[in-house]
Design an enzyme around this catalytic site. Structure first.
Site, short mmCIF file in Angstrom:
data_model
loop_
_atom_site.label_atom_id
_atom_site.label_comp_id
_atom_site.label_asym_id
_atom_site.label_seq_id
_atom_site.Cartn_x
_atom_site.Cartn_y
_atom_site.Cartn_z
N LYS A 56 0.83 -1.20 0.00
CA LYS A 56 0.00 0.00 0.00
C LYS A 56 0.87 1.25 0.00
CE LYS A 56 -1.56 -0.90 4.27
NZ LYS A 56 -2.21 -0.91 5.57
N GLY B 22 6.66 -1.74 -4.68
CA GLY B 22 6.77 -0.93 -3.46
C GLY B 22 5.64 0.07 -3.30
N HIS B 23 5.62 0.71 -2.15
CA HIS B 23 4.54 1.61 -1.74
C HIS B 23 4.42 2.84 -2.64
CE1 HIS B 23 7.48 4.46 -0.08
NE2 HIS B 23 8.15 3.40 0.31
N GLY B 24 3.19 3.10 -3.05
CA GLY B 24 2.91 4.34 -3.77
C GLY B 24 3.34 4.33 -5.23
N LYS C 280 7.18 4.53 -4.89
CA LYS C 280 6.92 5.80 -5.55
C LYS C 280 7.55 5.91 -6.94
CE LYS C 280 8.15 8.22 -1.98
NZ LYS C 280 8.54 9.43 -1.26
#
Lengths: 313, 313, 313
Positions: free
Chosen positions: C199, C220-222, C240
């Site tokens: 998330k 990975g996140h984002g 990201k």
């Protein structure tokens, strides 16, 4: 895959909506990709450059997108979209069956085999004797497992082949080739935790007798691995590779699809095998070379500054 | 591993079918690989070049395949196949127990700890306070977990060591060394999703206090990781490595077995650590070098065409 | 993340124990990291060099560790430890809810969707129509999934962001940034077995429509992935990142965080993408270069011994 009972080619024509030409009394005994066909099989071809290979293959019934001359004794099914016709047949004869219990009623489990808590055993799966299936392993439909096999927790055996046809003009561009092959794990194999072994597109993914896998190993669709191989953690092997007996792959090695690794080859950790390599040798690098060649190369790179000094001097 | 109660060496001799020589009144307190033995332990040796190391180790009882002179105060157990005798003892004193429920009755779970749906907690496991074990995690028998530990979904803690003896003349060539070690996860550790941490062969795999793992990290048997380390996704570490405190490994780094990474070392993404490296420095490449050395090397490679022009001119 | 209903800034001040300055009648509508803030949001800053960026961002309420001049129309919350204040708010407004059943009562599952045995669907999850969630998949709270999505066994969707603040003087050095973002999987996506998609820290990790993942892929996140991408097995992408439409990543490719891969780029197996790369080209190596540049470089390296012979002669 083979059908449970042969299907009249007229019925196949009706199911696919294709135009039937040639021997209309044939019985289809299975469906297969071109590199796996045997007599009686239906196969498909949609690129002109592969027409002859498919028409002259062992396939008896060819789904094709051009009205060509029918080879003697065979039948062709002419349709605009052979890929979709083939996928339709796979869905019809190997339909998805939802999995709503831990062990399917159609699974056959041998004496002395332990299915641990949380493991899921799919439909039409066969498991031999004295196996340990650790917690939370998932075994997809039609997988066949021999005797004395250990599968550690969380591994997934028989998920779909990763195989898509590009449809450049569609909003959803990657069109899935539904796979109907199986995974076959021979006796005395050990599979570590969190490995994935995908089923073949139409044939079988095979892990040979006595082969041992560490954790997090991925094996692509239709790959055939020999006996007594040893793969360390995080190795990945693409689809339709052939790995002969006694091959050792150390940690994080990546192996391309559609190649052969010869008997007894050893590939050092972190290497990438792009093309076929001979057996009985050690390999290193990405793309791999014979280990001693690669080591020399690494030593030469270190001498570049020395060379520069000689030149500029 | 240590036995629950000491076992007379005569009983060990009877169990293994070996010939007992030396002090026949000894009590065995545990079984261990040679690099983990403490006084009272049984160990085994089957290669002549390791005989002296094993006989002179802390082990009190040595299973050996030659009738040698017994060191004072010790006992030897002479048998043709010490490996199989050792494996037999592991199976006898740390037998496989099947897992047929989500949480074993013999597991001890601390106050405030959440075991989520689908997680499986094995026999003789201890988990401290205020931990979150997310769905579908699997914790094998004998694992010990501290307080405030988070383990994300699907991770597998304590699967078997990947350790086999080669039996060149057998049809099934790789003979499994049954492992009886444990995994110990200290307090305040976080383990990401789909990680695997294998148990030690006879000793412990340890994840030090405050260390944080991202997803899909593999840790081999008997590896000891210090405090406050940070490992990014898809890192793999071989068996019996020592990773000191505050080490940072970025994504997809591979670490060989049997080496040491010094305190505070940082290894950049995609690197391969083949041999021990000192702490307090940055590393890159495969095999790794100090990052600035490697960067210079990459710059020199780019100058080869320029050198060629100078030479040929 | 956005709050269900706006919260008075005075209540936020009370919850965090911070000193409120500026417009005391503001209502906070959400909490976000600085790169994701929209008007009404609370954000935080604790490094002086980022003060201006945060104060001048879209954030309406800024938690900060210095008593600075309040930008017009905004409010600041002054506290010694903005990070902990922010984490406290995340825990308060997106609290951890334990998962003790297979499918949460608050999950919404569309018509024709199959949730297989052993799959776990968290709280406040939405899944569209005609999806297949295979056995033992775990979907964390607040995930949103479109129509016709297939997720293969054992994949974990929505585990926590891997994001920690270094607290050099604490015994437990890595302080967790609790994440409150979501994973959004658009329609017609297929996720292979044993993948992990984390998330976002405060925003969303997005997998665009029609994208297909093989097994063991980590996102990975984002990170935001476009439409119709194709990722082969064991690919890892950091947090990201932005991956535009039609990107192909072959097996074991690693992608750094905080970069962009342009539309239609193809990255060959085993490569490492360290910095942003343009679309429409092929890449290889670690760090990657354009494939043809890298191939030339590999050929030049092979000519070093020849150069040496010329020089020494």
């Amino acid at each position: 895959m083979k059908f449970d009972t042969p299907i009249p080619v007229k019925e196949i024509a009706a199911l696919t909506g294709a135009t039937l030409k040639g021997n209309e009394s044939l019985m289809a005994t299975g469906i297969n990709e071109i590199h796996k066909v045997t007599p009686g099989d239906i196969s498909f071809v949609d690129f002109e450059k592969y027409y002859n290979a498919c028409l002259n293959s062992a396939a008896t019934i060819i789904i094709i997108n051009k009205d060509v001359e029918v080879p003697p004794g065979k039948a062709i099914l002419v349709t605009d979209d052979p890929f979709s016709a083939y996928v339709g047949l796979v869905k019809r004869f190997r339909p998805y069956e939802s999995q709503n219990k831990a062990v399917s009623d159609s699974a056959v489990i041998g004496e002395g085999t332990v299915i641990s808590h949380g493991a899921v055993v799919g439909h039409h799966v066969t498991i031999g004797r004295n196996c340990i299936i650790h917690p939370n392993v998932v075994i997809y439909d039609h997988t066949e497992i021999g005797d004395n096999v250990i599968i550690h927790s969380g591994s997934v055996i028989g998920a779909d082949a990763f195989y898509f046809k590009k449809r450049a003009n569609r909003e959803v561009m990657w069109d899935k080739l539904e796979s109907c092959g199986r995974v076959i794990i021979e006796s005395d194999v050990e599979i570590g935790a969190l490995c994935t072994i995908d089923k073949g597109v139409s044939g079988d993914t095979i892990i040979g007798r006595g082969t041992k896998f560490d954790n997090m190993i991925h094996i692509g669709h239709g790959t055939v691995i020999g006996r007594n191989c040893l793969f360390a953690a995080q190795v990945g092997v693409g689809g339709k590779a052939i790995i002969e007996d006694n091959v050792i792959l150390w940690g994080q090695v990546g192996v391309n699809k559609d190649l052969t690794i010869g008997k007894g080859a050893v590939v050092f950790a972190g290497s990438g095998v792009k093309d076929s390599i001979e057996g009985g040798k050690n390999y290193f690098g990405s793309p791999v070379e014979e280990a001693r060649t690669k080591m020399k190369e690494l030593a030469w790179i270190k001498r570049i500054p020395e060379m520069w000094n000689k030149i500029k001097g």
